[in-house]
Design a protein around this motif. Structure first.
Motif, PDB file in Angstrom:
ATOM      1  N   LYS A   1       2.675 -20.427  20.666  1.00 22.42           N
ATOM      2  CA  LYS A   1       2.708 -20.927  19.514  1.00 22.42           C
ATOM      3  C   LYS A   1       2.546 -19.821  18.544  1.00 22.42           C
ATOM      4  O   LYS A   1       3.094 -19.730  17.575  1.00 22.42           O
ATOM      5  CB  LYS A   1       1.331 -21.762  19.136  1.00 22.42           C
ATOM      6  CG  LYS A   1       1.543 -23.191  19.719  1.00 22.42           C
ATOM      7  CD  LYS A   1       2.248 -24.130  19.050  1.00 22.42           C
ATOM      8  CE  LYS A   1       2.381 -25.365  19.818  1.00 22.42           C
ATOM      9  NZ  LYS A   1       3.395 -26.297  19.277  1.00 22.42           N
TER      10      LYS A   1
ATOM     11  N   TYR B   1      -0.690 -23.019  15.228  1.00 21.57           N
ATOM     12  CA  TYR B   1      -1.227 -23.725  16.478  1.00 21.57           C
ATOM     13  C   TYR B   1      -1.128 -25.155  16.252  1.00 21.57           C
ATOM     14  O   TYR B   1      -1.021 -25.906  17.261  1.00 21.57           O
ATOM     15  CB  TYR B   1      -2.505 -23.125  16.717  1.00 21.57           C
ATOM     16  CG  TYR B   1      -2.867 -21.707  17.131  1.00 21.57           C
ATOM     17  CD1 TYR B   1      -3.992 -21.266  16.887  1.00 21.57           C
ATOM     18  CD2 TYR B   1      -1.717 -21.068  17.669  1.00 21.57           C
ATOM     19  CE1 TYR B   1      -4.134 -19.809  17.320  1.00 21.57           C
ATOM     20  CE2 TYR B   1      -2.013 -19.745  18.056  1.00 21.57           C
ATOM     21  CZ  TYR B   1      -3.012 -19.129  17.918  1.00 21.57           C
ATOM     22  OH  TYR B   1      -3.274 -17.879  18.092  1.00 21.57           O
TER      23      TYR B   1
ATOM     24  N   LEU C   1       0.968 -29.653  17.330  1.00 25.10           N
ATOM     25  CA  LEU C   1       1.099 -29.898  18.829  1.00 25.10           C
ATOM     26  C   LEU C   1       1.817 -31.236  18.942  1.00 25.10           C
ATOM     27  O   LEU C   1       1.518 -32.343  18.420  1.00 25.10           O
ATOM     28  CB  LEU C   1      -0.262 -30.131  19.374  1.00 25.10           C
ATOM     29  CG  LEU C   1      -1.327 -28.978  19.365  1.00 25.10           C
ATOM     30  CD1 LEU C   1      -2.628 -29.494  19.574  1.00 25.10           C
ATOM     31  CD2 LEU C   1      -0.546 -27.990  20.259  1.00 25.10           C
TER      32      LEU C   1
ATOM     33  N   ASP D   1       1.247 -31.233  25.367  1.00 23.04           N
ATOM     34  CA  ASP D   1       0.644 -30.113  24.593  1.00 23.04           C
ATOM     35  C   ASP D   1      -0.686 -30.554  24.199  1.00 23.04           C
ATOM     36  O   ASP D   1      -1.918 -30.102  24.137  1.00 23.04           O
ATOM     37  CB  ASP D   1       1.413 -29.625  23.491  1.00 23.04           C
ATOM     38  CG  ASP D   1       2.408 -28.780  24.043  1.00 23.04           C
ATOM     39  OD1 ASP D   1       3.491 -28.290  23.150  1.00 23.04           O
ATOM     40  OD2 ASP D   1       2.468 -28.431  25.208  1.00 23.04           O
TER      41      ASP D   1
END
Ligand SMILES: COc1ccc(-c2ccn(CCC(=O)N3CCOCC3)n2)cc1OC1CCCC1
Ligand SMILES: [Mg+2]
Ligand SMILES: [Zn+2]
Length: 329
Positions: free
Chosen positions: A200, A207, A210, A215
């Motif tokens: 990421k 981050y 997802l 993930d």
């Protein structure tokens, strides 16, 4: 329709209030979990019938064994820790209410019916559970199976208003998370987590985007693992009470190993320095790397946790130094 204060209409509010009162200490797991469900509006969002939630939580609480550490207090503690961790500003808006329902539920059920013995002990003594689960995450498979078995009674089925598809995904998430609390999975889990965060960071986007199930569940698995390993990140007086409970549980296993003529597991040996040495080693090898990685995801939310962890480790090092200096005198 407003939900009654105690969650259910009752002709005896006082009796139920006493029963649910966490101060009375009778039902800490039910009281804490019910409160979290209310606070996160899960009862309304998923049309959970309050009396079913109480019935389920009472049965779950009574299914935790009366062992020194892995009892209903630990279940309540991990559930509360999960609740707090989910509020980290770094991830607060990442997970949807289905994932939050699964995470809170997985946390409160994650050690139900724990026998106070470790997987290696159950395996080497050919316990029925080790035979049933072929030595693979024996306890963790048992915990999550018991949790879902309790749901089969209609008056306890808190998910009765979820669609079949929603139930299927919830079940998969809960199984994935509870199985991830097996310490044997720690290294792979943390490595995958670090690789995900690295990827990421490389891709430049923050981050928190997802996308895939894999993930998202990977972060949730590390989250419940953090909650399960959160004793060392708590204020020292709380942390040391958890250590004492766990050591009593380990020493009882050590006694059983001796009685059976088996090698005594290293953590189960009664000795004054065992406690400090193992805690320091465990923090250095497992707990700090995990919380440091978590800290990079939710930076700076975990700073207090990391500071407390460092202080607790220093406390063990000081008591170990005092112990060894006194014994060498
Ligand atoms: C308060 O101290 C601890 C609190 C929790 C843990 C801990 C480790 C892994 N888990 C997750 C469940 C698991 O896999 N276990 C349950 C504990 O026994 C090992 C298998 N939990 C370890 C702790 O201390 C270490 C063990 C003895 C000294 C160092
Ligand atoms: Mg466990
Ligand atoms: Zn646990």
């Amino acid at each position: 329709t407003p939900i009654p204060e105690l969650g259910v209409e009752t002709p005896q509010p006082e009796e139920l209030r006493v029963e649910l009162n966490p101060i009375s200490g009778e039902r800490p797991l039910t009281a804490i979990t019910y409160r979290i469900f209310q606070e996160r509006d899960l009862i309304r969002t998923f049309s959970i019938e309050p009396h079913k939630l109480l019935s389920y939580l009472f049965a779950l609480e009574d299914s935790y064994q009366q062992v020194p550490y892995h009892n209903k207090l630990h279940g309540a503690d991990v559930c509360q820790s999960m609740h707090v961790l989910l509020n980290s500003s770094g991830i607060k808006d990442v997970f949807n209410e289905f994932e939050i329902l699964a995470a809170i539920f997985a946390a409160v059920v994650h050690d139900v019916h724990h026998s106070g013995l470790t997987n290696p002990f159950l395996i080497k003594t050919k316990n029925d559970l080790a035979i049933l689960y072929n030595n693979e995450s024996v306890l963790e498979n048992h915990h999550v199976a018991v949790a879902f078995k309790l749901l089969q009674a209609d008056e306890r089925n808190i998910f009765s208003n979820l669609s079949a598809e929603q139930m299927e995904t919830l079940r998969k998430r809960v199984v994935d998370m509870v199985l991830a609390t097996d310490m044997a999975k720690h290294k792979t889990l943390l490595a995958d987590f670090q690789n995900l965060l690295e990827a990421k960071k490389m891709s430049g986007n923050d981050y928190l985007t997802l996308e895939s199930y894999d993930d998202r569940i990977l972060v949730l698995k590390n989250l419940i693992h953090c909650a399960d390993l959160s004793n060392m990140t708590k204020p020292l007086d709380t942390y040391s009470k958890w250590i004492d409970r766990l050591m009593v549980e380990f020493w009882k296993q050590g006694d059983a190993e001796r009685d059976l003529g088996l090698d005594i597991s290293p953590m189960c040996v009664r000795s004054p320095t065992t406690k400090d040495k193992h805690q320091i080693g465990f923090i250095n090898s497992f707990v700090h790397p995990l919380w440091e990685t978590w800290g990079s995801l939710v930076y700076p939310d975990a700073n207090t946790i990391l500071e407390t962890l460092a202080q607790n480790r220093e406390w063990h090092e000081a008591s170990l130094a005092a112990l060894t200096s006194s014994t060498t005198d």
